[in-house]
Design a protein around this motif. Structure first.
Motif, PDB file in Angstrom:
ATOM      1  N   GLY A  62       1.785  -5.040  -3.157  1.00  0.00           N
ATOM      2  CA  GLY A  62       2.956  -4.827  -2.598  1.00  0.00           C
ATOM      3  C   GLY A  62       3.593  -3.567  -3.329  1.00  0.00           C
ATOM      4  O   GLY A  62       3.463  -3.187  -4.247  1.00  0.00           O
ATOM      5  N   VAL A  63       4.335  -2.764  -2.247  1.00  0.00           N
ATOM      6  CA  VAL A  63       4.942  -1.561  -2.801  1.00  0.00           C
ATOM      7  C   VAL A  63       6.327  -1.762  -2.362  1.00  0.00           C
ATOM      8  O   VAL A  63       7.164  -1.367  -3.492  1.00  0.00           O
ATOM      9  CB  VAL A  63       4.716  -0.377  -1.658  1.00  0.00           C
ATOM     10  N   GLY A  95      -1.266  -1.316  -9.288  1.00  0.00           N
ATOM     11  CA  GLY A  95      -1.605  -2.883  -9.455  1.00  0.00           C
ATOM     12  C   GLY A  95      -0.745  -3.321 -10.324  1.00  0.00           C
ATOM     13  O   GLY A  95      -0.901  -4.682 -10.745  1.00  0.00           O
ATOM     14  N   HIS A  96       0.546  -3.042 -10.182  1.00  0.00           N
ATOM     15  CA  HIS A  96       1.835  -3.506 -10.717  1.00  0.00           C
ATOM     16  C   HIS A  96       3.055  -3.470  -9.726  1.00  0.00           C
ATOM     17  O   HIS A  96       3.929  -2.946  -9.818  1.00  0.00           O
ATOM     18  CB  HIS A  96       2.232  -2.627 -12.081  1.00  0.00           C
ATOM     19  N   GLY A  97       2.418  -4.226  -8.783  1.00  0.00           N
ATOM     20  CA  GLY A  97       3.432  -4.187  -7.388  1.00  0.00           C
ATOM     21  C   GLY A  97       4.484  -4.901  -7.194  1.00  0.00           C
ATOM     22  O   GLY A  97       4.817  -5.741  -8.296  1.00  0.00           O
ATOM     23  N   SER A  98       5.181  -5.075  -6.217  1.00  0.00           N
ATOM     24  CA  SER A  98       6.586  -5.757  -5.704  1.00  0.00           C
ATOM     25  C   SER A  98       6.211  -7.275  -5.640  1.00  0.00           C
ATOM     26  O   SER A  98       7.062  -8.068  -5.524  1.00  0.00           O
ATOM     27  CB  SER A  98       7.073  -5.165  -4.986  1.00  0.00           C
ATOM     28  N   ALA A 103       8.830  -6.570 -11.946  1.00  0.00           N
ATOM     29  CA  ALA A 103       7.919  -5.243 -11.802  1.00  0.00           C
ATOM     30  C   ALA A 103       8.516  -4.376 -12.646  1.00  0.00           C
ATOM     31  O   ALA A 103       9.927  -4.423 -12.830  1.00  0.00           O
ATOM     32  CB  ALA A 103       7.542  -5.121 -10.422  1.00  0.00           C
ATOM     33  N   THR A 104       7.852  -3.426 -13.160  1.00  0.00           N
ATOM     34  CA  THR A 104       8.430  -2.298 -13.811  1.00  0.00           C
ATOM     35  C   THR A 104       8.003  -1.045 -13.147  1.00  0.00           C
ATOM     36  O   THR A 104       7.086  -0.855 -12.353  1.00  0.00           O
ATOM     37  CB  THR A 104       8.077  -2.110 -15.255  1.00  0.00           C
ATOM     38  N   VAL A 105       8.961   0.149 -13.274  1.00  0.00           N
ATOM     39  CA  VAL A 105       8.793   1.283 -12.536  1.00  0.00           C
ATOM     40  C   VAL A 105       9.472   2.579 -13.134  1.00  0.00           C
ATOM     41  O   VAL A 105      10.645   2.156 -13.709  1.00  0.00           O
ATOM     42  CB  VAL A 105       9.164   1.166 -11.069  1.00  0.00           C
TER      43      VAL A 105
END
Length: 329
Positions: A62-63, A95-98, A103-105
């Motif tokens: 997920g993006v 690898g840390h998608g939505s 999720a973190t960004v």
């Protein structure tokens, strides 16, 4: 937390229980309400990023995602807990998608507030497809009354592109199945080419295959009605052969873009055609501008369906989209 992951490139996406990510320095943790589905998600699962970007496994797919800020790391100044936000959740390592509950960004990634009046479902449909469409229109510098052909007009990017090209004043020619003609007309298409029907110059084809994509139908149909050619081609679905055929419709000095890497850029330059293989670079500023248009009612977010998170593997790469699919988390 629940998330859709692959254990390695090429593996089957699956629902899994994974740790909740914490917000490090300069990062924002988002409790996600909705996540967009894009063709890129399947490409990620199949290994598009292998060797191009560090990736953690299990890789959460997920993006695009939208929700509320649930925690902020040290030094964060742009966002506060409780803010409604939407953005792109793809930063290194991937690898840390939505497609997850949290999720973190980084705060300086593509992340913007959601204006009042825009739902998280609508917002989650925007970042990849909507910004790509906006970037394409900006790149082509569309002028009023120019003839613009959009091949693949009913998908996520296409649904936004029809609207934005129409707003720019273009005469939009859209390709779609016959039963989607009303849909693209409502979005702003002046003409619709049914690519499943026999082309105008061939009265002998009685029962064309309703599934197969007939490139000659599009090229010949447009040439039949616009013998002087078109100004801009946006081809969102074709491979090299079909793109080359469609590009013959573009007048010398016009613009032609492929988002599937189908363009022979040397051949385009020989005909003084600007464009080629296009990759969207839009970030927060462009996403915020698009949200402003949605808030004003100038752009409609074409959500085709909303499905629960655990249905993500079933809709991934389903094809034949008529708008956007959004996961409800």
């Amino acid at each position: 937390m629940r998330a859709i992951v692959v254990q390695k490139f090429g593996a089957t996406p699956e629902l899994a229980d994974v740790p909740v990510p914490t917000a490090g320095p300069g990062e924002v943790q988002v409790a996600l309400d909705a996540a967009g589905v894009n063709p890129f998600d399947l490409k990620m699962a199949d290994g598009l990023l292998e060797g191009k970007m560090p990736t953690d496994f299990p890789m959460i797919l997920g993006v695009d995602g939208a929700g509320a800020v649930s925690a902020v790391g040290a030094g964060v100044t742009k966002f506060a807990v409780g803010d409604k936000v939407v953005g792109k959740f793809l930063t290194a390592p991937a690898g840390h998608g939505s497609w997850a509950q949290y999720a973190t960004v980084p705060e300086d990634a593509t992340l913007v507030p959601i204006p009042d009046g825009v739902t998280t479902v609508a917002a989650a449909a925007l970042p990849t497809a909507g910004v790509t469409a906006q970037d394409l229109v900006d790149a082509a510098h569309i002028q009023p009354d120019q003839k613009v052909l959009i091949v693949g007009a009913t998908g996520g990017v296409g649904s936004f592109l029809v609207q934005l090209a129409n707003i720019a004043g273009a005469h939009v020619i859209a390709t779609a199945r016959g039963d989607a003609a009303d849909q693209v007309a409502r979005l702003g298409a002046a003409e619709t080419i049914d690519y499943t029907r026999a082309r105008p110059a061939d009265p002998h084809v009685v029962d064309p295959d309703p599934v197969g994509y007939r490139d000659s139908n599009v090229t010949d149909a447009v040439r039949f009605t616009h013998p002087d050619g078109i100004d801009v081609l946006f081809d969102l679905v074709s491979g090299p052969a079909d793109f080359a055929s469609h590009a013959t419709l573009v007048r010398r000095g016009g613009h032609a873009y492929s988002i599937t890497w189908g363009a022979d850029e040397n051949a385009l330059r020989e005909r003084e055609i600007t464009g080629g293989n296009f990759e969207s670079k839009g970030r927060s500023a462009e996403l915020a501008r698009l949200l402003t248009r949605v808030t004003a009612g100038d752009v409609v977010v074409p959500v085709q369906m909303t499905v629960p998170l655990d249905a993500a593997p079933a809709v991934l790469g389903a094809g034949s989209a008529r708008g956007k699919t959004v996961l409800a988390i």
